[in-house]
Motif scaffolding. Structure first.
Motif: not given
Lengths: 200, 110
Positions: A107-123
């Motif tokens: 949220v603080r350092q928004f980077a679109p390339q980190a989106m897959p990793a973020m989804i995986l964190v919730y998975v």
């Protein structure tokens, strides 16, 4: 006084039957003596006594129910159940902690390339909860999704201009807690099979 | 070193309260509060949970009190041989720690 004792007698019914039968009457007698003593010492002492009893009650109930369950089973099964309980608690705490940290960073350092990793964190958070019920499959999923998370973080690091060696370190270290708990759940799943007859 | 050691502070104080004579539940609670200088006030659930574990471990035993002054249930607990052995071992452990600490502090002040 009578109301308080009745209330306490009611609360005693929450304890496991075996414990209640063994100590219920004594506990009520001791509580009555403590109430009488506290009332003579004043309102503060009386309030403290009630607060202390109410504060400790949930912990005591949980402890006695867990103990009652372990008493009824062979020691090795009790040991397994304890290990599984700790694995569940620590895996959930770890998953919640990393989800919170990664979300905060994202949220603080928004980077679109980190989106897959973020989804995986919730998975992975869901995989941890799934591993509570299905140790073997959940453990396996944790390890696989952990590896994917490593790849996703490695990719995000590379895309953000990090050195390849640094990205490899990121890819190998970030999934470590998930791999660790995945391996623990896999081991527990194997042990569970051994105790399947006892556990039902 | 015994595998049962170190004891928790509450367990140590509960065992210690029975060191001189058998005690009933409320007396144990009062003794624990007194010995800990008012720091530890056991609730009845905590006390009887601890007593139940100590009984299972065979460190204490339950006596049916002969006194009939109170109509209420009043059972006394006393240390067993094993309980006294564990308590002694814990006291020796604490004494060793204390001596080591005092020695270090004295050397530090020189």
């Amino acid at each position: 006084m009578i109301f308080i004792l009745r209330l306490y007698a009611g609360l005693l019914r929450l304890y496991p039957r075996q414990f209640r039968d063994a100590y219920g009457d004594e506990m009520l007698a001791v509580f009555a003596a403590a109430v009488e003593d506290a009332r003579q010492r004043g309102c503060g002492a009386f309030s403290l006594l009630i607060v202390r009893e109410l504060r400790d009650l949930p912990f005591n109930l949980v402890r006695e129910y867990l103990h009652a369950r372990t008493l009824a089973m062979p020691p090795e099964v009790a040991k397994f159940r304890r290990a599984r309980w700790w694995a569940r608690v620590f895996s959930l705490l770890s998953a919640l902690f990393f989800t919170w940290i990664y979300t905060l960073l994202f949220v603080r350092q928004f980077a679109p390339q980190a989106m897959p990793a973020m989804i995986l964190v919730y998975v992975l958070l869901f995989c941890t909860i799934f591993a509570w019920v299905q140790e073997r499959h959940g453990g396996l999923l944790l390890m696989v999704c952990g590896a994917l998370l490593g790849l996703a973080f490695g990719y995000a690091s590379l895309a953000s201009g990090m050195q390849p060696l640094h990205a490899v370190v990121v890819a190998l270290t970030y999934p470590l807690p998930y791999w660790l708990f995945g391996a623990i759940f896999l081991m527990l799943g194997r042990q569970k099979k051994t105790f399947a007859l006892v556990l039902g | 070193m015994q595998p049962e050691l170190p004891l928790t502070e509450a367990t140590f104080l509960i065992l210690l309260s029975m060191a001189q004579a058998p005690m009933h539940g409320y007396a144990i609670m009062q003794e624990v509060a007194l010995m800990s200088d008012g720091r530890i006030h056991l609730s009845t659930g905590t006390l009887y949970g601890a007593l139940s574990r100590l009984l299972e471990q065979g460190w204490i035993e339950r006596l049916n009190s002969a006194e009939t002054t109170s109509p209420r249930v009043r059972k006394e607990y006393q240390l067993t041989h094993d309980g006294r052995r564990i308590l002694n071992a814990e006291v020796v452990r604490l004494q060793t720690l204390l001596q080591a600490a005092l020695l270090r502090l004295a050397k530090g002040e020189q």
